[in-house]
Design an enzyme around this catalytic site. Structure first.
Site, PDB file in Angstrom:
ATOM      1  N   GLY A  86       0.822  -1.197   0.000  1.00  0.00           N
ATOM      2  CA  GLY A  86       0.000   0.000   0.000  1.00  0.00           C
ATOM      3  C   GLY A  86       0.859   1.251   0.000  1.00  0.00           C
ATOM      4  N   CYS A  87       0.249   2.373  -0.358  1.00  0.00           N
ATOM      5  CA  CYS A  87       1.000   3.628  -0.468  1.00  0.00           C
ATOM      6  C   CYS A  87       1.481   4.131   0.891  1.00  0.00           C
ATOM      7  CB  CYS A  87       0.167   4.679  -1.190  1.00  0.00           C
ATOM      8  SG  CYS A  87      -1.506   4.898  -0.542  1.00  0.00           S
TER       9      CYS A  87
END
Length: 344
Positions: free
Chosen positions: A148-149
């Site tokens: 995920g970012c």
């Protein structure tokens, strides 16, 4: 040439994949799927791609995609990648999932935090796709769960400290993200009138990236790490700036911290450690696969403050996915990603 297919080609991460891969010297894009725009050329959906990729979007067709591709990127909502991965693995095709389906060691944690359910990994060998930790495993992987970012920005920011046992395992994280992180589907929260000249917290203490952060940070530390996480939506298109507050186990000065980071990341092309007194900014990594890291020591409170900046769509998503693809196929890791950030 590596033959590539993308499921979910018209979301922001999908089109960012196309932007990067269209100039990748070792890649041929063979298949693009879209539920919303099938039969339309991708360059008629995103005119930025005119002349770079004019391929017509198609309906989801597993058989056709798998007959033509060496690797499939899935840029789909959670719960949709596992079926594709199962079919691909049977045929020896590699899969890189930009969703959350393959990020967790324990499937029960996925079910607790994500709404898109599927019937577990069912024997699929998956690797968490953060190259700075799992490069050797990624080389041999059939299925990669792209991070995920927010976790990317946080894990990269904290890894040298946890590896060296410099901080305690209770960490406070404050992150600001551009609105592209919310995706392309319209909602009240990402309307111009709601975002412009406004910054707001959301999903405080319950964002679904928390267990992903804690999973990976705990493995690095060798003990349980707990994260208090507050994400914010900022009035910008791209970028994540994460600020991490860490209690020190011993006295340390900022120059020593710099030396630890510089040594730890000396072989990592995409990680840039800023000298003391210089702090990361999202604009300095805009459109690139770089992560900038800075820090400051607050001696008064015995706190080490770490800051990291990434582009949420590149190192936080599609760029990292291409980096993983390069590793999986024995291609120089920087290929297609050696992009100077856009400034201003």
């Amino acid at each position: 040439m590596v033959k590539v297919g993308i499921f979910g080609a018209t979301g922001y991460t999908g089109v960012e994949l196309i932007r990067i891969l269209s100039k990748h010297e070792k890649v041929e894009i063979k298949y693009l799927s879209s539920q919303s725009y099938n039969t339309i050329a991708i360059s008629n959906v995103y005119s930025s791609l005119l002349g770079f990729c004019d391929k017509v979007l198609e309906e989801v067709d597993f058989e056709r995609a798998m007959s033509e591709c060496d690797v499939i990127f899935t840029a789909l909502p959670s719960g949709h990648a596992a079926k594709i991965a199962r079919e691909a693995v049977k045929k020896g095709i590699k899969v890189i999932d930009l969703g959350a389906d393959f990020r967790f060691d324990d499937y029960s944690i996925y079910k607790e935090w994500y709404s898109g359910e599927y019937d577990g990994y069912d024997g699929i060998k998956r690797v968490y796709g953060l190259p700075e930790i799992y490069r050797d495993d990624i080389k041999e992987a059939q299925v990669v769960g792209n991070p995920g970012c927010y976790p990317t920005s946080v894990i990269l920011g904290l890894m040298p400290l946890l590896k060296n046992g410099i901080i305690e395992g209770k960490i406070i994280v404050d992150s600001k993200s551009g609105v592209s992180g919310a995706g392309r589907s319209p909602s009240q929260n990402n309307m111009y009138a709601e975002c412009n000249e406004n910054i707001k917290a959301y999903n405080v203490a319950k964002h679904r990236h928390i267990p992903e952060m804690e999973q990976e940070l705990s493995k690095i530390f060798g003990e349980t790490v707990s994260v208090v996480f507050t994400p914010h939506l900022a009035p910008m298109t791209r970028g994540i700036l994460s600020t991490m507050y860490c209690k020190l186990k011993k006295d340390i000065d900022v120059d020593t911290v710099y030396d630890i980071y510089a040594d730890f990341y000396k072989k990592e092309y995409f990680i840039k450690v800023l000298e003391p007194g210089h702090y990361p900014a999202t604009k300095s990594v805009y459109g690139s696969n770089f992560c900038h890291i800075g820090f400051e020591v607050d001696k008064r409170t015995n706190t080490l403050i770490v800051m990291s900046a990434i582009d949420n769509l590149v190192k936080g998503a599609s760029g990292q996915a291409v980096q993983n693809m390069n590793i999986m196929f024995g291609i120089d890791e920087n290929t297609g990603l050696d992009i100077v950030p856009i400034y201003p």
